[in-house]
Scaffold this motif. Structure first.
Motif, short mmCIF file in Angstrom:
data_model
loop_
_atom_site.label_atom_id
_atom_site.label_comp_id
_atom_site.label_asym_id
_atom_site.label_seq_id
_atom_site.Cartn_x
_atom_site.Cartn_y
_atom_site.Cartn_z
N LEU A 31 0.84 -1.19 0.00
CA LEU A 31 0.00 0.00 0.00
C LEU A 31 0.88 1.24 0.00
O LEU A 31 1.84 1.33 0.77
CB LEU A 31 -0.91 0.01 1.22
CG LEU A 31 -1.93 -1.13 1.35
CD1 LEU A 31 -2.70 -1.01 2.66
CD2 LEU A 31 -2.88 -1.12 0.17
N THR A 32 0.51 2.16 -0.81
CA THR A 32 1.21 3.44 -0.79
C THR A 32 0.65 4.29 0.34
O THR A 32 -0.40 3.98 0.93
CB THR A 32 1.01 4.17 -2.13
OG1 THR A 32 -0.39 4.52 -2.26
CG2 THR A 32 1.43 3.30 -3.30
N GLU A 33 1.33 5.35 0.67
CA GLU A 33 0.84 6.25 1.71
C GLU A 33 -0.51 6.84 1.32
O GLU A 33 -1.38 7.05 2.17
CB GLU A 33 1.86 7.37 1.96
CG GLU A 33 3.15 6.88 2.61
CD GLU A 33 4.07 8.02 2.96
OE1 GLU A 33 3.65 9.19 2.78
OE2 GLU A 33 5.19 7.76 3.44
N ALA A 34 -0.70 7.05 0.04
CA ALA A 34 -1.99 7.57 -0.43
C ALA A 34 -3.09 6.53 -0.21
O ALA A 34 -4.22 6.88 0.18
CB ALA A 34 -1.90 7.94 -1.91
N ASP A 35 -2.77 5.23 -0.44
CA ASP A 35 -3.75 4.17 -0.20
C ASP A 35 -4.13 4.12 1.27
O ASP A 35 -5.31 4.01 1.62
CB ASP A 35 -3.17 2.81 -0.62
CG ASP A 35 -3.03 2.69 -2.12
OD1 ASP A 35 -3.81 3.33 -2.85
OD2 ASP A 35 -2.14 1.93 -2.56
N VAL A 36 -3.12 4.18 2.15
CA VAL A 36 -3.38 4.14 3.60
C VAL A 36 -4.26 5.30 4.02
O VAL A 36 -5.23 5.14 4.77
CB VAL A 36 -2.06 4.13 4.38
CG1 VAL A 36 -2.33 4.26 5.88
CG2 VAL A 36 -1.26 2.88 4.08
N GLY B 58 -9.54 7.29 5.72
CA GLY B 58 -10.67 8.17 5.53
C GLY B 58 -11.98 7.42 5.40
O GLY B 58 -13.01 7.85 5.91
N LEU B 59 -11.92 6.26 4.71
CA LEU B 59 -13.13 5.46 4.54
C LEU B 59 -13.58 4.80 5.83
O LEU B 59 -14.77 4.67 6.11
CB LEU B 59 -12.88 4.37 3.47
CG LEU B 59 -12.72 4.86 2.03
CD1 LEU B 59 -12.27 3.71 1.14
CD2 LEU B 59 -14.03 5.44 1.51
#
Length: 200
Positions: free
Chosen positions: A3-8, A13-14
């Motif tokens: 997972l990228t930091e953006a994915d995390v 957020g979800l």
């Protein structure tokens, strides 16, 4: 999984709102059905009192004084919850588990006057039809060579009498179940449709 930091950040957020509300859900009452028939935890029969290894626990639970099952004695398979009485479902992983509610069928039988005598062993997680996978060992038939011959013969006739009596009780339970309103979900066009379930 990478997972990228953006994915995390996206997943956080979800899931944030769900995690935030978990403590609220945890504080809600369980609203468990009330256990009305008195009972004791019972006893695990000693080997000499359970030579066929058929019993898991013996515990007497008396139902209503009148009803369609009044005077009938029932032994539950040990995958059916009986509040206050241990249940292992044939598996060592559940040893020590004690349900705090009665299964619906238990409540209905007690309401109709049945007397429950305890729990009978079943297969490991009920995944076998041979009664040999229970964690405590196999369940032997009344004519099994695992018991002394004279003792085994002495059990055959009582077992047959009990079978006839239990068959009568089973028919009474089935008649009772047929009269109960039940619903089954059938899928049509991707949507669930409630329809009456078939009888037993």
């Amino acid at each position: 999984m990478n997972l990228t930091e953006a994915d995390v950040a996206s997943f956080q957020g979800l899931m944030g709102a769900y995690v935030e509300h978990y403590p609220i859900v945890e504080k809600l009452p369980d609203a468990l059905p009330e256990v009305t028939s008195p009972r004791a935890i019972g006893t695990r029969p000693a080997p000499e009192d359970n030579p066929l290894n058929a019993w898991y626990y013996k515990s007497t639970v008396t139902g209503a004084e009148t009803g369609k099952l009044a005077g009938k004695t029932v032994v539950l398979k040990d995958n059916v919850m009986l509040a206050g009485v241990p249940m292992m479902n044939g598996s060592p992983t559940l040893v020590g588990y004690i349900p705090d509610i009665d299964a619906t069928i238990v409540s209905r039988m007690l309401d109709e006057g049945a007397m429950i005598a305890g729990k009978a062993h079943c297969e490991l997680f009920c995944l076998s039809g041979g009664s040999h996978t229970n964690a405590t060992g196999p369940v032997h038939p009344p004519t099994s060579r695992a018991t002394p011959r004279a003792d085994g013969r002495a059990r055959v006739a009582p077992a047959r009498r009990r079978a006839l009596r239990d068959a009568e009780a089973l028919h009474a339970v089935r008649r009772l179940c047929r009269q109960m309103p039940r619903q089954a979900l059938l899928w049509q066009g991707g949507e669930p449709v409630a329809q009456p379930a078939r009888g037993l």
